[in-house]
Design a protein around this motif. Structure first.
Motif, PDB file in Angstrom:
ATOM      1  N   LEU A   1       1.506   0.893  26.708  1.00 16.53           N
ATOM      2  CA  LEU A   1       1.448   2.200  27.265  1.00 16.53           C
ATOM      3  C   LEU A   1       1.948   2.381  28.547  1.00 16.53           C
ATOM      4  N   ALA A   2       1.496   1.350  29.217  1.00 18.65           N
ATOM      5  CA  ALA A   2       1.777   1.302  30.851  1.00 18.65           C
ATOM      6  C   ALA A   2       3.215   0.733  31.088  1.00 18.65           C
ATOM      7  N   THR A   3       3.521  -0.269  30.142  1.00 15.24           N
ATOM      8  CA  THR A   3       5.342  -0.263  30.313  1.00 15.24           C
ATOM      9  C   THR A   3       6.078   0.791  29.683  1.00 15.24           C
ATOM     10  N   ALA A   4       5.450   1.695  28.988  1.00 12.32           N
ATOM     11  CA  ALA A   4       6.540   2.816  28.423  1.00 12.32           C
ATOM     12  C   ALA A   4       6.544   3.781  29.404  1.00 12.32           C
ATOM     13  N   PHE A   5       5.089   4.025  30.121  1.00 12.11           N
ATOM     14  CA  PHE A   5       5.390   4.964  31.361  1.00 12.11           C
ATOM     15  C   PHE A   5       5.932   4.540  32.369  1.00 12.11           C
ATOM     16  N   GLY A   6       5.495   3.415  32.822  1.00 10.85           N
ATOM     17  CA  GLY A   6       6.007   2.929  34.087  1.00 10.85           C
ATOM     18  C   GLY A   6       7.562   2.771  34.030  1.00 10.85           C
ATOM     19  N   GLY A   7       7.841   2.078  32.941  1.00 13.34           N
ATOM     20  CA  GLY A   7       9.327   1.789  32.749  1.00 13.34           C
ATOM     21  C   GLY A   7      10.380   2.928  32.678  1.00 13.34           C
ATOM     22  N   SER A   8       9.646   4.005  31.955  1.00 18.03           N
ATOM     23  CA  SER A   8      10.447   5.359  31.853  1.00 18.03           C
ATOM     24  C   SER A   8      10.697   6.079  33.263  1.00 18.03           C
ATOM     25  N   VAL A   9       9.426   6.022  34.069  1.00 17.24           N
ATOM     26  CA  VAL A   9       9.646   6.539  35.196  1.00 17.24           C
ATOM     27  C   VAL A   9      10.669   5.856  36.197  1.00 17.24           C
ATOM     28  N   ALA A  10      10.406   4.344  36.230  1.00 13.53           N
ATOM     29  CA  ALA A  10      11.485   3.802  37.142  1.00 13.53           C
ATOM     30  C   ALA A  10      12.917   4.022  36.468  1.00 13.53           C
ATOM     31  N   VAL A  11      13.206   3.646  35.245  1.00 14.61           N
ATOM     32  CA  VAL A  11      14.638   4.070  34.548  1.00 14.61           C
ATOM     33  C   VAL A  11      15.112   5.257  35.055  1.00 14.61           C
ATOM     34  N   LEU A  12      14.232   6.414  34.809  1.00 11.15           N
ATOM     35  CA  LEU A  12      14.793   7.746  35.240  1.00 11.15           C
ATOM     36  C   LEU A  12      14.958   7.766  36.763  1.00 11.15           C
ATOM     37  N   GLY A  13      13.897   7.226  37.287  1.00 15.09           N
ATOM     38  CA  GLY A  13      14.291   7.262  38.968  1.00 15.09           C
ATOM     39  C   GLY A  13      15.593   6.542  39.357  1.00 15.09           C
ATOM     40  N   MET A  14      15.790   5.576  38.804  1.00 14.90           N
ATOM     41  CA  MET A  14      17.053   4.644  39.089  1.00 14.90           C
ATOM     42  C   MET A  14      18.369   5.668  38.760  1.00 14.90           C
ATOM     43  N   ILE A  15      18.356   6.203  37.422  1.00 16.85           N
ATOM     44  CA  ILE A  15      19.681   6.905  37.106  1.00 16.85           C
ATOM     45  C   ILE A  15      19.881   8.129  37.946  1.00 16.85           C
ATOM     46  N   ILE A  16      18.491   8.702  38.448  1.00 18.15           N
ATOM     47  CA  ILE A  16      18.806   9.864  39.444  1.00 18.15           C
ATOM     48  C   ILE A  16      19.273   9.244  40.799  1.00 18.15           C
ATOM     49  N   ALA A  17      19.190   7.913  41.116  1.00 15.94           N
ATOM     50  CA  ALA A  17      19.415   7.294  42.392  1.00 15.94           C
ATOM     51  C   ALA A  17      20.907   7.025  42.121  1.00 15.94           C
ATOM     52  N   TYR A  18      21.437   6.624  41.156  1.00 20.21           N
ATOM     53  CA  TYR A  18      22.610   6.250  41.065  1.00 20.21           C
ATOM     54  C   TYR A  18      23.622   7.366  41.108  1.00 20.21           C
ATOM     55  N   VAL A  19      23.108   8.280  40.226  1.00 22.41           N
ATOM     56  CA  VAL A  19      23.903   9.581  40.351  1.00 22.41           C
ATOM     57  C   VAL A  19      24.081  10.282  41.639  1.00 22.41           C
ATOM     58  N   ASN A  20      22.997  10.421  42.408  1.00 21.91           N
ATOM     59  CA  ASN A  20      22.782  11.012  43.764  1.00 21.91           C
ATOM     60  C   ASN A  20      23.701  10.057  44.719  1.00 21.91           C
ATOM     61  N   TYR A  21      23.547   8.877  44.518  1.00 18.94           N
ATOM     62  CA  TYR A  21      24.179   7.689  45.536  1.00 18.94           C
ATOM     63  C   TYR A  21      25.769   8.000  45.465  1.00 18.94           C
ATOM     64  N   LYS A  22      26.301   7.897  44.101  1.00 15.34           N
ATOM     65  CA  LYS A  22      27.705   8.034  44.044  1.00 15.34           C
ATOM     66  C   LYS A  22      28.292   9.241  44.383  1.00 15.34           C
ATOM     67  N   ARG A  23      27.382  10.534  44.010  1.00 16.55           N
ATOM     68  CA  ARG A  23      27.814  11.665  44.648  1.00 16.55           C
ATOM     69  C   ARG A  23      27.999  11.793  46.135  1.00 16.55           C
ATOM     70  N   ALA A  24      26.852  11.198  46.816  1.00 14.76           N
ATOM     71  CA  ALA A  24      27.250  11.135  48.176  1.00 14.76           C
ATOM     72  C   ALA A  24      28.418  10.255  48.820  1.00 14.76           C
ATOM     73  N   ARG A  25      29.010   9.190  48.034  1.00 12.83           N
ATOM     74  CA  ARG A  25      29.831   8.376  48.422  1.00 12.83           C
ATOM     75  C   ARG A  25      31.312   9.060  48.109  1.00 12.83           C
ATOM     76  N   LYS A  26      31.177   9.946  47.108  1.00 14.91           N
ATOM     77  CA  LYS A  26      32.390  10.829  47.030  1.00 14.91           C
ATOM     78  C   LYS A  26      32.656  11.830  48.063  1.00 14.91           C
ATOM     79  N   LYS A  27      31.578  12.066  48.673  1.00 14.01           N
ATOM     80  CA  LYS A  27      31.525  13.084  49.980  1.00 14.01           C
ATOM     81  C   LYS A  27      31.816  12.290  51.207  1.00 14.01           C
ATOM     82  N   GLY A  28      31.955  11.114  51.046  1.00 14.19           N
ATOM     83  CA  GLY A  28      32.431  10.276  52.397  1.00 14.19           C
ATOM     84  C   GLY A  28      31.232   9.900  53.057  1.00 14.19           C
ATOM     85  N   ARG A  29      29.919   9.909  52.391  1.00 14.04           N
ATOM     86  CA  ARG A  29      28.742   9.437  53.041  1.00 14.04           C
ATOM     87  C   ARG A  29      28.095   8.113  52.540  1.00 14.04           C
ATOM     88  N   VAL A  30      27.295   7.169  53.344  1.00 16.23           N
ATOM     89  CA  VAL A  30      26.749   6.142  52.740  1.00 16.23           C
ATOM     90  C   VAL A  30      25.543   6.317  53.535  1.00 16.23           C
TER      91      VAL A  30
END
Length: 675
Positions: free
Chosen positions: A496-525
């Motif tokens: 249960l801990a693995t499912a909850f924590g892993g889901s939050v971490a994976v979801l968070g990293m997906i959000i992080a990747y999308v936002n980071y790539k969006r910022a790079r397209k706008k010329g920001r790092v």
């Protein structure tokens, strides 16, 4: 004649004296967090390993002590704070820093939920009507009160009510004195032989199989959740941090070692019926107090435990919304999480997320504290593991550099400086071509006019003999292996801990990747603003400012193809420096100035494209800030506008205009040292 401003050194000393935490206040903040675990750990552990609960807390105490060695080093190696986010980002890369942020968010979410729920359960000892046996609309009344209390904490944070180290000191003292009072009453009613007889009793009710040992060892780490908070205090520690951190964690080890293992052992062995009961196990420390201490001590422990647990829940909410803001500042999370309301000036969206997620978790598990305890392990041990691995990498990197350079440099002081220079360059994937040559920039100690004058609070401290030693390095590797063993065990044993924590971490990293790539397209790092590093081999200091029309020309000049590098970009903005120093705040991503973030983001994108090593420093706009940063970095060339140069007119400074630059140009270069 213009009035002279105080010297940078004097100003820095004044800042150091303001709001800094010594060993006792640092102990208070950490113990007020870690010391509350004892109120719910015995009951949760008993469900897994029965009478062996105390034994496993004693066993894990050894690993806890080893962990403190690493966390002391984190406090003085990374004075900007940020804990696992900073350590992982520097040792590995920014994505591991983001992953560390996800782990710590999981930890904070569950801390807020389990601490607040435990607080209400302890209060029900005094007010039975609040107990979980009373149900309303499908949920125990305890759950509804916990949800309301979490909402209230969210509102208080929206208003701007925050914690202070002095409040933590009061809470920590109350908790420790209450723990000692319980132990005193128990040992006044147990003979020494009766106490010794408890030890074989621990092993008589449970089979000590390898699986039991692994599960008990891994599960008992819950008793030490809160250690990570010491790394968040780095920006507000008194100097030297190495001494303050060691003293604070020695006090933590001493006070936790005297209380947590013994209270776990005594409560589970002396009150086995309560430990096995779903309701009473959540109140077991108060019941232990009442066994021989009577109604008065039982009530005092119940009320103080309730208050302290709610205090710990609020600490978790504060920590989690600062992590949201830090990850947003790093372009990993959406920018709307940074928005502040006009009424109170607080980040209402981040506070809402930090409050609503624990509420959702409580509703999903129906307020079952044992389920929450099982879910806890993923984020806590994940953060511990990533911190340990990162520190091992940092130590190994330094050892390799020191071994190579020690063959060429005999002077110990110059050796340490050269190691710091090359280590810093490697952390940023830049290799100095000749670190020995860079030693020529070290100013002689007998020439005070040319000596560097770094701002003390922003400097990583030099390693001590123990930090550099082989035994410490080997113990660090052993600590990492033991923590990884515990985390790996929990990943399998607590799905249960693995499912909850892993889901939050994976979801968070997906959000992080999308936002980071969006910022790079706008010329920001995303920019990680740092403290000023005296060991960073800056060639150029480029000064930018809010609403300064020459910013673009300064950036073009500093990042020109033929320009020297590395470069330090100093941004002079309107954000008050006092607002940047806050416990539990990730100092590497503290800019709330939107214009500064936009400009520095574009600068960083250009620097990454051209493979130019840079640092980014944010200061409140004044001439003294330029002088302080210059004294710390000691660049060969300083580029700034005429407006900023005019601020230095009449200010006590070591900078004068370089004669090779005409006064009618848009930017001014300052590179000479006044004799």
């Amino acid at each position: 004649m213009a009035q002279q401003s105080p010297s940078p050194t004097a100003s820095s000393e004044q800042k150091e004296k303001k709001g800094q935490l010594g060993p006792w206040l640092c102990w208070a903040v950490v113990f007020a967090d870690i010391g509350t675990s004892i109120y719910y750990v015995p009951g949760i552990l008993y469900k897994t390993v029965n009478a062996l609960s105390g034994f496993f807390v004693f066993l894990t105490m050894v690993v806890f002590i080893l962990l403190t060695f690493k966390y002391v080093e984190v406090t003085y190696r990374f004075p900007q704070g940020g804990g696992v986010v900073t350590v992982a980002a520097r040792a590995l890369n920014r994505w591991f820093g983001a992953l560390g942020g996800m782990f710590i968010l999981v930890d904070y979410f569950l801390t807020a939920a389990i601490s607040c729920l435990s607080g209400i359960l302890y209060l029900s000892v005094v007010i039975p009507a609040l107990g979980p046996q009373h149900v309303a609309i499908g949920f125990p009344i305890t759950v509804w009160i916990t949800l309301l209390l979490l909402l209230l904490l969210g509102v208080l944070n929206w208003i701007g009510v925050s914690e202070s180290a002095k409040v933590s000191m009061v809470a920590a003292i109350i908790a420790f004195v209450s723990d000692l009072a319980i132990l005193f009453t128990v040992f006044t009613h147990l003979t020494f032989m009766q106490f010794l007889a408890l030890f074989p009793q621990m092993f008589s009710t449970h089979n000590m199989s390898p699986v039991t040992i692994l599960v008990g060892f891994a599960g008992s780490f819950l008793a030490f959740s809160g250690l990570e908070s010491i790394s968040q205090l780095s920006p507000v520690m008194k100097l030297p941090r190495s001494k303050v951190g060691r003293s604070a964690l020695f006090l933590v080890v001493l006070t936790i070692g005297l209380t947590s293992p013994l209270l776990t052992m005594l409560s589970t062995l002396l009150l086995p019926h309560a430990a096995s009961n779903d309701v009473l196990s959540s109140q077991i420390i108060s019941l232990l107090a009442g066994k021989w201490g009577g109604p008065f001590l039982q009530t005092e422990v119940a009320i103080s435990a309730s208050a302290l647990l709610v205090f710990a829940s609020n600490t978790a909410i504060i920590g989690s919304y600062h992590v949201f803001m830090a990850l947003s500042n790093m372009e990993f999370f959406p920018q709307w999480l940074l928005k502040r309301n006009t009424l109170r000036g607080t980040p209402h969206f981040s506070i809402a997320m930090a409050t609503l997620v624990p509420i959702a978790v409580l509703l999903v598990v129906h307020g079952n504290i044992n389920v929450l305890g099982d879910m806890y392990a993923f984020g806590l041990l994940g953060a511990f593991s990533l911190t340990c691995i990162s520190m091992d990498i940092v130590r190994l990197r330094a050892r390799k550099i020191r071994a190579r350079l020690s063959k060429k440099i005999d002077d110990p002081q110059k050796l340490e400086h050269a190691v710091a220079l090359e280590e810093n360059a490697q952390e940023n994937e830049q290799q100095l071509s000749n670190p020995i040559e860079s030693l020529k920039d070290i100013q002689p100690e007998d020439n005070p006019e040319q000596k560097r004058q770094p701002v003390p609070s922003q400097q990583p401290e030099i390693e001590g003999p123990w930090t550099r030693s082989t035994p410490n390095f080997v113990l660090g590797i052993l600590t990492t292996l033991l923590v990884l063993l515990a985390w790996g065990t929990n990943l399998v044993a607590k799905p249960l801990a693995t499912a909850f924590g892993g889901s939050v971490a994976v979801l968070g990293m997906i959000i992080a990747y999308v936002n980071y790539k969006r910022a790079r397209k706008k010329g920001r790092v995303a920019v990680l603003t740092t403290g000023v590093e005296s060991d960073f081999p800056a060639q150029v200091l480029a000064v930018l400012a809010t609403d300064d029309p020459t910013n673009e020309e300064i950036i073009d000049t500093a990042l020109a193809p033929d320009a020297p590098n590395p470069v330090v970009f100093l941004y002079l903005g309107n954000q008050k420096e006092e607002e940047q120093i806050e416990a539990f705040r990730l100092m590497e991503a503290h800019i709330d100035d939107i214009q500064a973030k936009e400009i520095l983001g574009r600068v960083n994108a250009r620097a990454v494209e051209r493979d130019i090593d840079c640092r980014f420093v944010y200061r409140e706009q004044n001439a003294q800030a330029i002088e302080e940063v210059w004294q710390s970095t000691h660049p060969k060339d300083t580029i700034l506008s005429h407006k900023q140069a005019a601020l230095l007119d009449g200010h006590q400074t070591s900078l004068v205009p370089a004669g090779s630059i005409a006064n009618d140009e848009q930017v001014v270069h300052l590179q000479s040292i006044k004799n």
